[in-house]
Design an enzyme around this catalytic site. Structure first.
Site, PDB file in Angstrom:
ATOM      1  N   VAL A  90       0.868  -1.176   0.000  1.00  0.00           N
ATOM      2  CA  VAL A  90       0.000   0.000   0.000  1.00  0.00           C
ATOM      3  C   VAL A  90       0.902   1.222   0.000  1.00  0.00           C
ATOM      4  O   VAL A  90       2.013   1.193   0.527  1.00  0.00           O
ATOM      5  CB  VAL A  90      -0.993   0.038   1.185  1.00  0.00           C
ATOM      6  CG1 VAL A  90      -2.042  -1.057   1.049  1.00  0.00           C
ATOM      7  CG2 VAL A  90      -0.283  -0.063   2.518  1.00  0.00           C
ATOM      8  N   SER A  91       0.403   2.295  -0.623  1.00  0.00           N
ATOM      9  CA  SER A  91       1.243   3.474  -0.837  1.00  0.00           C
ATOM     10  C   SER A  91       1.244   4.457   0.318  1.00  0.00           C
ATOM     11  O   SER A  91       2.168   5.237   0.459  1.00  0.00           O
ATOM     12  CB  SER A  91       0.799   4.189  -2.109  1.00  0.00           C
ATOM     13  OG  SER A  91       0.915   3.317  -3.193  1.00  0.00           O
ATOM     14  N   THR A  92       0.193   4.461   1.119  1.00  0.00           N
ATOM     15  CA  THR A  92       0.123   5.426   2.216  1.00  0.00           C
ATOM     16  C   THR A  92      -0.314   4.723   3.494  1.00  0.00           C
ATOM     17  O   THR A  92      -0.927   3.648   3.447  1.00  0.00           O
ATOM     18  CB  THR A  92      -0.896   6.554   1.921  1.00  0.00           C
ATOM     19  OG1 THR A  92      -2.223   6.004   1.933  1.00  0.00           O
ATOM     20  CG2 THR A  92      -0.623   7.214   0.575  1.00  0.00           C
ATOM     21  N   GLN A 109      -3.968   3.756   3.861  1.00  0.00           N
ATOM     22  CA  GLN A 109      -4.480   2.547   3.229  1.00  0.00           C
ATOM     23  C   GLN A 109      -4.228   1.353   4.133  1.00  0.00           C
ATOM     24  O   GLN A 109      -3.441   1.418   5.068  1.00  0.00           O
ATOM     25  CB  GLN A 109      -3.811   2.343   1.869  1.00  0.00           C
ATOM     26  CG  GLN A 109      -4.146   3.435   0.874  1.00  0.00           C
ATOM     27  CD  GLN A 109      -3.342   3.301  -0.410  1.00  0.00           C
ATOM     28  OE1 GLN A 109      -2.203   2.875  -0.386  1.00  0.00           O
ATOM     29  NE2 GLN A 109      -3.958   3.676  -1.512  1.00  0.00           N
ATOM     30  N   ARG A 154       4.750   1.780   1.219  1.00  0.00           N
ATOM     31  CA  ARG A 154       5.705   2.625   0.499  1.00  0.00           C
ATOM     32  C   ARG A 154       5.186   2.860  -0.905  1.00  0.00           C
ATOM     33  O   ARG A 154       4.433   2.054  -1.428  1.00  0.00           O
ATOM     34  CB  ARG A 154       7.046   1.891   0.443  1.00  0.00           C
ATOM     35  CG  ARG A 154       8.225   2.677  -0.039  1.00  0.00           C
ATOM     36  CD  ARG A 154       8.947   3.291   1.149  1.00  0.00           C
ATOM     37  NE  ARG A 154       9.971   4.217   0.717  1.00  0.00           N
ATOM     38  CZ  ARG A 154      11.257   3.956   0.736  1.00  0.00           C
ATOM     39  NH1 ARG A 154      11.701   2.801   1.157  1.00  0.00           N
ATOM     40  NH2 ARG A 154      12.108   4.871   0.335  1.00  0.00           N
TER      41      ARG A 154
END
Length: 159
Positions: free
Chosen positions: A8-10, A13, A37
């Site tokens: 997940v990017s953030t 999430q 990341r």
């Protein structure tokens, strides 16, 4: 043996859905690595640890929910897929509209990876453009008043 990877990017999430999907795809939880990341870079602790731990051997396979969880840079996704193939490690996706499983010989998986990596990079470009266009623009240099719309009213972005 199958290994899983989730990204997940953030921190807003959640990894739960991806991990549940990987477990439903036959990956035991202790063989799932994850990262919080951006997918724009391959420098991710969980991914690097997974790649170190999977021994080069036919029959081993890394599974992701969708290819964009591996990365959103086309060149790096293609390089990683090639590196895995060279090491005898398969790559499988579970939910992409174009199925990927490089442990099954044939050109279809290579073409699917190229298309999906291209779409992932394109989506990242569009996402960055949408984010940039949503940011307010500075007032014109030398302007002493807020920009107005065509009918002379204050623009909604400057209220």
């Amino acid at each position: 043996m199958d290994y899983g990877y989730a990204l997940v990017s953030t921190t807003a999430q959640n990894l739960t859905r991806q991990i549940d999907t990987l477990k439903a795809g036959g990956i035991p939880e202790e063989l799932i690595w994850s990262d919080w990341r951006t997918g724009a870079t391959m420098a991710r602790d969980g991914l690097e640890d997974l790649l170190r731990r999977v021994p080069p051997h036919a029959g081993h396979r890394i599974t992701v929910v969708t290819l964009d969880r591996l990365g959103r840079n086309m060149r790096e996704c293609l390089n990683l897929a090639h590196e895995l193939t060279e090491r005898g490690i398969g790559l499988r996706t579970l939910k992409d509209q174009i199925p990927v499983d490089t442990s099954v010989p044939g050109p279809a998986a290579d073409m699917a990876i190229a298309l999906l990596a291209m779409f992932a990079q394109m989506e990242r470009i569009y996402m960055l453009e949408r984010a940039a266009s949503a940011r307010p623009t500075p007032w014109p240099t030398g302007s002493t008043s807020a920009p107005t719309g065509l009918n002379g009213t204050l623009c909604s972005t400057r209220r």
